[in-house]
Design a protein around this motif. Sequence first.
Motif: not given
Length: 133
Positions: A34-54
């Motif tokens: 629903t955010l205006d001006g945001m074209r795309l958000k892609a979440w990423f992770s590495n479960a082994e290293r417990q890293v999360w982001g976007a």
Amino acid sequence: MYVSIVMWDLKKSEATVESLRDYLRDYAVDAYSTLDGMRLKAWFSNAERQVWGAVYLWDRPDQMQSLFSVSKAIEIIGYPPTSVGAFALEAIAEGNSVHETLTGLGLALESGLETGPEAGAASGPEAGPTAGA
């Protein structure tokens, strides 16, 4: 266009990559759509290293202020992101893919896919220069 990259090291959090997938399914994907001006958000992770982001793509730099406007991630994880960066977009290339749209893709939204630690682990030459970081 502009890019924001946000990343958490989850090692000090009770939240895990696996538990954050529920947050995506139950709330975040719809809320960020629903955010205006945001074209795309892609979440990423590495479960082994417990890293999360976007990674976010924005139309204008002033719209990047909306980065956390609908987010519950800080509340769930328990602390702000480990790393936040803002950048000007230099170029985009779209290759040939079997996917007609990006909407609905990802481990949190797809059923029947591997969701164990190795699902988020990158290895080999295709993992890129930061796979071990």
